[in-house]
Design a protein around this motif. Structure first.
Motif, PDB file in Angstrom:
ATOM      1  N   GLN A  85       2.337 -32.415  11.450  1.00 12.09           N
ATOM      2  CA  GLN A  85       2.662 -32.567  10.022  1.00 12.09           C
ATOM      3  C   GLN A  85       4.055 -32.053   9.679  1.00 12.09           C
ATOM      4  OE1 GLN A  85       2.259 -29.650  10.888  1.00 12.09           O
ATOM      5  NE2 GLN A  85       2.032 -28.169   9.241  1.00 12.09           N
ATOM      6  N   ARG A  86       4.750 -31.482  10.673  1.00  8.92           N
ATOM      7  CA  ARG A  86       6.151 -31.094  10.392  1.00  8.92           C
ATOM      8  C   ARG A  86       6.954 -31.104  11.696  1.00  8.92           C
ATOM      9  NH1 ARG A  86       7.596 -25.608  10.909  1.00  8.92           N
ATOM     10  NH2 ARG A  86       5.792 -24.356  11.518  1.00  8.92           N
TER      11      ARG A  86
ATOM     12  N   TYR B 187       7.975 -18.796  27.143  1.00 10.82           N
ATOM     13  CA  TYR B 187       8.114 -20.204  26.741  1.00 10.82           C
ATOM     14  C   TYR B 187       8.474 -21.081  27.945  1.00 10.82           C
ATOM     15  CZ  TYR B 187       9.814 -24.140  23.817  1.00 10.82           C
ATOM     16  OH  TYR B 187      10.010 -25.365  23.212  1.00 10.82           O
TER      17      TYR B 187
ATOM     18  N   ASP C 151      -6.648 -24.019  15.364  1.00 10.61           N
ATOM     19  CA  ASP C 151      -5.757 -23.345  16.307  1.00 10.61           C
ATOM     20  C   ASP C 151      -5.897 -24.021  17.671  1.00 10.61           C
ATOM     21  OD1 ASP C 151      -4.441 -21.694  18.049  1.00 10.61           O
ATOM     22  OD2 ASP C 151      -5.486 -19.854  17.460  1.00 10.61           O
TER      23      ASP C 151
ATOM     24  N   THR D  37      -0.831 -21.071  23.102  1.00  6.69           N
ATOM     25  CA  THR D  37      -0.512 -22.139  22.144  1.00  6.69           C
ATOM     26  C   THR D  37       0.144 -23.334  22.822  1.00  6.69           C
ATOM     27  OG1 THR D  37      -0.242 -20.502  20.405  1.00  6.69           O
ATOM     28  CG2 THR D  37       0.706 -22.670  19.981  1.00  6.69           C
TER      29      THR D  37
ATOM     30  N   GLY E  35       6.756 -33.289  15.434  1.00 11.05           N
ATOM     31  CA  GLY E  35       5.413 -33.875  15.369  1.00 11.05           C
ATOM     32  C   GLY E  35       5.233 -34.800  14.179  1.00 11.05           C
TER      33      GLY E  35
ATOM     34  N   THR F  24      15.558 -29.319  14.288  1.00  9.34           N
ATOM     35  CA  THR F  24      14.367 -28.962  13.505  1.00  9.34           C
ATOM     36  C   THR F  24      14.518 -27.503  13.082  1.00  9.34           C
ATOM     37  OG1 THR F  24      13.188 -28.126  15.421  1.00  9.34           O
ATOM     38  CG2 THR F  24      12.842 -30.446  14.885  1.00  9.34           C
TER      39      THR F  24
ATOM     40  N   ILE G 170       4.232 -32.393  25.226  1.00  7.28           N
ATOM     41  CA  ILE G 170       5.638 -32.110  24.913  1.00  7.28           C
ATOM     42  C   ILE G 170       6.061 -30.812  25.610  1.00  7.28           C
ATOM     43  CG2 ILE G 170       7.373 -31.768  23.118  1.00  7.28           C
ATOM     44  CD1 ILE G 170       6.096 -34.595  23.042  1.00  7.28           C
TER      45      ILE G 170
ATOM     46  N   MET H  64      13.020 -24.971  14.180  1.00 12.13           N
ATOM     47  CA  MET H  64      13.063 -24.104  15.352  1.00 12.13           C
ATOM     48  C   MET H  64      14.513 -23.894  15.817  1.00 12.13           C
ATOM     49  SD  MET H  64      10.896 -24.753  18.891  1.00 12.13           S
ATOM     50  CE  MET H  64       9.209 -24.339  18.626  1.00 12.13           C
TER      51      MET H  64
END
Ligand code: NDP
Length: 240
Positions: free
Chosen positions: A11-12, A147, A55, A105, A15, A182, A132, A184
Motif C-alpha cells: 500500500q506504499r 539486512y 505482520d 520481516t 509495493g 522511496t 524482493i 526508505m
C-alpha cells in the motif's frame, strides 16, 4: 486474467506501484500492510485495491490472512513478497532484536507466505512468486549485516524453492532493486545520496515503476520458463 495476487507491503512505496501495475494487468490484487492505517486508507480510496493488515513475520497472522483472502477472492496465485524493513547499525551497535526483526520481516516472511500458498498453487499447477531482494544482499553494505543477510538469504531461498516448484508450474524469482526513490531512500542524508547517485551508471535513482515492470514480467502467465533467477534492476550499479 483476474488471477488473485497478494503484494505484501503493497500500500506504499515500491509495493504500492507493484499493486497498481498488477491491477492494470487485470489481476485481483490485495495489498498487505503492517500498521500504517492512514496510508492503507488513502491507497484503497485512490486505487480501489483492498488492504489487509498483518505482520508478515508472524506465521499465525499470515495463516489467518491467507485464509481470509482465499475465502473472499479465491486462492492466491501470484505472491509478491515485498514487505521489508531496515534496522541499520554497525556490529558494535546492532543488538539481537535489530537482527531478529530484520531477518523475520524480510526473510521469515518469505518462508511464511510461500509455505501457506504452496498447497493451493501446487494443486492448481500454477503459481508466480516474486521475492524482493536488494542490491545490498548481493554486494553487502556497511552497517547492514542484518539486512544484507536477509536479502542475500532471499536470493538463496528463491533458487532452492524454484527447484521444488518447477514441476508444478510454480515459478519463483527474485528482484534485486538498486536504490529506488522511496521514503526508505529519502531518509539517507543528501550528501550520501549524491555519492550513491554518482555510482549509478544511468545517473538517477530507480523509480518504483522500474521495479513494478519487472514484477509484471515475471508474473505473466507465459513467463513459465523463467524461474530461480534474480533480476537486478539497479541502473547498472552492480552487475551480478
Ligand atoms: P517502504 O518502507 O516504503 O514500505 C515498506 C512496506 O512494508 C510498507 O507497506 C510496510 O507497511 C510494510 N511492512 C513493513 N514491515 C512489515 C511487517 N512486519 N508486516 C507487514 N508489512 C510490513 O519500503 P520500500 O518501498 O522502500 O521497499 C520495498 C521493498 O523493496 C523492501 O523489501 C525493501 O527492502 C526493498 N528494497 C528497497 C529499496 C529502496 O531503495 N527503497 C532498494 C532495495 C530493496 P506499513 O506501511 O503499514 O508500515
Amino acid at each position: 486474467m483476474a488471477r488473485v495476487a497478494l503484494v505484501t507491503g503493497g500500500q506504499r512505496g515500491i509495493g504500492a506501484t507493484i499493486s497498481e501495475r498488477l491491477k492494470d494487468q487485470g489481476r485481483t490484487v490485495v495489498a498487505s500492510y503492517a500498521g500504517n492505517e492512514e496510508a492503507a486508507r488513502a491507497f484503497t480510496e485512490r486505487t480501489g485495491i483492498p488492504c489487509i493488515r498483518f505482520d508478515v513475520g508472524d506465521f499465525e497472522q499470515c495463516k489467518a490472512a491467507v485464509a481470509e483472502i482465499k475465502e473472499k477472492y479465491g486462492p492466491i496465485e501470484i505472491l509478491v513478497n515485498n514487505a521489508g524493513i531496515t534496522r541499520d547499525g554497525t556490529m558494535k551497535r546492532m543488538d539481537r532484536k535489530m537482527w531478529d526483526d530484520v531477518i523475520d520481516t524480510n526473510l521469515g516472511s518469505c518462508f511464511n507466505l510461500c509455505k501457506l500458498v504452496w498447497e493451493d498453487m501446487s494443486a492448481k499447477k500454477f503459481g508466480r512468486i516474486v521475492n524482493i531482494g536488494s542490491i545490498n544482499g548481493q554486494a553487502g553494505q556497511y552497517g547492514q549485516v542484518n539486512y544484507a543477510a536477509a536479502k542475500s538469504g532471499i536470493h538463496g531461498f528463491t533458487k532452492a524453492l524454484a527447484q521444488e516448484g518447477a514441476r508444478f508450474n510454480i515459478t519463483v524469482n527474485a528482484i534485486a532493486p538498486g536504490y529506488v526513490d522511496t521514503e526508505m531512500v529519502r531518509a539517507v542524508p543528501p550528501d550520501v545520496l549524491e555519492k550513491i547517485i554518482a555510482r549509478i551508471p544511468v545517473g538517477r535513482l530507480g523509480r518504483a515503476d522500474d521495479i513494478a515492470r519487472g514484477v509484471c514480467f515475471l508474473t505473466a502467465d507465459d513467463a513459465e520458463f523463467i524461474t530461480g533467477s534474480t533480476m537486478s534492476i539497479n541502473g547498472g550499479q552492480h552487475m551480478y
